[in-house]
Scaffold this motif. Structure first.
Motif, PDB file in Angstrom:
ATOM      1  N   GLY A  93     -70.852 -14.913  -9.631  1.00  0.00           N
ATOM      2  CA  GLY A  93     -71.489 -14.013  -8.683  1.00  0.00           C
ATOM      3  C   GLY A  93     -71.403 -14.548  -7.274  1.00  0.00           C
ATOM      4  O   GLY A  93     -71.048 -15.703  -7.051  1.00  0.00           O
ATOM      5  N   GLU A 113     -76.332 -14.345  -2.418  1.00  0.00           N
ATOM      6  CA  GLU A 113     -76.883 -13.462  -1.393  1.00  0.00           C
ATOM      7  C   GLU A 113     -78.000 -14.124  -0.606  1.00  0.00           C
ATOM      8  O   GLU A 113     -78.211 -13.796   0.550  1.00  0.00           O
ATOM      9  N   ILE A 151     -80.104 -16.530  -5.117  1.00  0.00           N
ATOM     10  CA  ILE A 151     -80.070 -15.177  -5.668  1.00  0.00           C
ATOM     11  C   ILE A 151     -78.618 -14.734  -5.618  1.00  0.00           C
ATOM     12  O   ILE A 151     -77.956 -14.838  -4.589  1.00  0.00           O
ATOM     13  N   VAL A 152     -78.114 -14.258  -6.771  1.00  0.00           N
ATOM     14  CA  VAL A 152     -76.693 -14.003  -6.952  1.00  0.00           C
ATOM     15  C   VAL A 152     -76.439 -12.544  -7.327  1.00  0.00           C
ATOM     16  O   VAL A 152     -77.127 -11.984  -8.176  1.00  0.00           O
ATOM     17  N   ASP A 153     -75.435 -11.943  -6.695  1.00  0.00           N
ATOM     18  CA  ASP A 153     -74.978 -10.589  -7.019  1.00  0.00           C
ATOM     19  C   ASP A 153     -73.878 -10.708  -8.067  1.00  0.00           C
ATOM     20  O   ASP A 153     -72.830 -11.301  -7.810  1.00  0.00           O
ATOM     21  N   ASP A 187     -78.000  -6.345 -11.908  1.00  0.00           N
ATOM     22  CA  ASP A 187     -77.017  -6.570 -10.851  1.00  0.00           C
ATOM     23  C   ASP A 187     -77.248  -7.867 -10.088  1.00  0.00           C
ATOM     24  O   ASP A 187     -76.318  -8.413  -9.495  1.00  0.00           O
ATOM     25  N   LYS A 188     -78.472  -8.394 -10.117  1.00  0.00           N
ATOM     26  CA  LYS A 188     -78.774  -9.660  -9.448  1.00  0.00           C
ATOM     27  C   LYS A 188     -79.546 -10.577 -10.390  1.00  0.00           C
ATOM     28  O   LYS A 188     -80.237 -10.112 -11.297  1.00  0.00           O
ATOM     29  N   THR A 189     -79.427 -11.881 -10.135  1.00  0.00           N
ATOM     30  CA  THR A 189     -80.178 -12.859 -10.920  1.00  0.00           C
ATOM     31  C   THR A 189     -80.466 -14.077 -10.057  1.00  0.00           C
ATOM     32  O   THR A 189     -79.879 -14.254  -8.995  1.00  0.00           O
TER      33      THR A 189
END
Length: 62
Positions: free
Chosen positions: A18, A21, A29-31, A45-47
């Motif tokens: 990802g 972000e 925080i990753v897309d 969509d994010k984690t």
């Protein structure tokens, strides 16, 4: 340990990838929507990923 920056591509947990972000004190925080098989995996969509749990695959272009 090198901390990722916004725009970096990271890999974590068995090959998930990802784009970072946001960078927090202990995590990023990753897309996840950049992965080709994102829809097949039925993930959010994010984690959030702890700094100790990822490796940087590509640096941001900026």
């Amino acid at each position: 340990m090198k901390v990722a920056e916004v725009g970096n591509v990271i890999e974590f947990r068995n090959g998930l990838r990802g784009i970072v972000e946001k960078v927090n004190e202990n995590s990023v925080i990753v897309d996840l929507t950049i992965m080709d098989n994102y829809l097949e995996l039925e993930l959010e969509d994010k984690t959030v990923v702890n700094h100790k749990k990822y490796k940087i695959i590509a640096e941001s272009a900026s």
